[in-house]
Scaffold this motif. Structure first.
Motif, PDB file in Angstrom:
ATOM      1  N   ARG A   1       0.877  -1.164   0.000  1.00  0.00           N
ATOM      2  CA  ARG A   1       0.000   0.000   0.000  1.00  0.00           C
ATOM      3  C   ARG A   1       0.915   1.214   0.000  1.00  0.00           C
ATOM      4  O   ARG A   1       1.838   1.307   0.802  1.00  0.00           O
TER       5      ARG A   1
ATOM      6  N   ARG B 288      -4.316  -7.902   5.348  1.00  0.00           N
ATOM      7  CA  ARG B 288      -3.846  -7.628   6.718  1.00  0.00           C
ATOM      8  C   ARG B 288      -2.508  -6.916   6.652  1.00  0.00           C
ATOM      9  O   ARG B 288      -1.571  -7.389   6.005  1.00  0.00           O
ATOM     10  N   ASP B 289      -2.406  -5.767   7.333  1.00  0.00           N
ATOM     11  CA  ASP B 289      -1.132  -5.051   7.398  1.00  0.00           C
ATOM     12  C   ASP B 289      -0.117  -5.888   8.162  1.00  0.00           C
ATOM     13  O   ASP B 289      -0.376  -6.324   9.283  1.00  0.00           O
TER      14      ASP B 289
ATOM     15  N   ARG C 221      -2.749   0.524  -3.726  1.00  0.00           N
ATOM     16  CA  ARG C 221      -1.988  -0.721  -3.587  1.00  0.00           C
ATOM     17  C   ARG C 221      -1.213  -1.008  -4.869  1.00  0.00           C
ATOM     18  O   ARG C 221      -1.615  -0.599  -5.951  1.00  0.00           O
TER      19      ARG C 221
ATOM     20  N   VAL D 138       1.203  -5.652   2.904  1.00  0.00           N
ATOM     21  CA  VAL D 138      -0.110  -6.226   3.200  1.00  0.00           C
ATOM     22  C   VAL D 138      -0.143  -7.673   2.719  1.00  0.00           C
ATOM     23  O   VAL D 138       0.268  -7.980   1.603  1.00  0.00           O
TER      24      VAL D 138
END
Length: 73
Positions: free
Chosen positions: A6, A61-62, A24, A57
């Protein structure tokens, strides 16, 4: 699994014009290592395009970040 980056602008919002329209990386990467290698090869161009920092990511999910792309002073 899909790994993406991102891209963030200096104000913390999504950087525009260098992504899939949602901040992204367009390409997904099969592994974390592949994503990190890609970033190592392309970070200068991202900075020139206005990206200030990135977040790695995995499947939405980061994993880590934001990580600055600016070289140290």
């Amino acid at each position: 699994m899909s790994w993406t980056w991102r891209f963030l602008a200096p104000d913390g919002g999504n950087a525009s014009g260098v992504d899939d329209g949602a901040g992204r990386s367009e390409a997904g990467f099969p592994t974390q290592s592949d994503a990190e290698s890609w970033l190592g090869e392309h970070w200068r161009g991202l900075v020139e395009a206005g990206v200030d920092s990135v977040v790695l990511v995995e499947d939405g999910r980061d994993v880590y970040g934001p990580m600055s792309l600016k070289p140290p002073d």
